[in-house]
Design a protein around this motif. Sequence first.
Motif: not given
Length: 163
Positions: A1-5, A39-46, A51-54
């Motif tokens: 698991m990783a935080i993406r840009t 999403m959690r790091a952003a933070p956001g609910v969705g 959003h990460v270019g995929v």
Amino acid sequence: MAIRTILKYPDPGLSRPCEPVTVFDAALTALADDLLDTMRAAPGVGITAAHVGVFTRLVVLELSKESGASFYANPEILLSSEELMRHTEGSVSMPGANDEVERPKRIRFRYQDLTGVVHEEDAEGFYSICMQHEIDQLDGIFWLKRLSRLKRDRLLRKWGKGK
């Protein structure tokens, strides 16, 4: 698991429609886990894969910590209520910017889980708004397009000053 840009507005990828998920494997599960962390790091609910270019039709929602995260591949709206509601929306791709958007209060939608099993659900209120918002993103419709030109221009001026 990783935080993406996260792609930031006005990245052209935020206007790109996504392709359906066709392979339900460990790579999809890993992407879903990365989206949840991001999403959690952003933070956001969705958040969507877009959003990460995929550019694949994958959504993660976590409307509350108590309910936990849910994952939706290939979500599509089947029915929408005529009754509308207004709710303040924003995006992980445009931190700090938000405005009221009007959408159907209730929807019925179909999606696949991370194993490919098809489900249908009814959503109302905040859940309905969030699902519609993320499906719009999968279709290449960034939430700003749901605002009047006047509201959008005002928000963009205000947001631009705060960056």
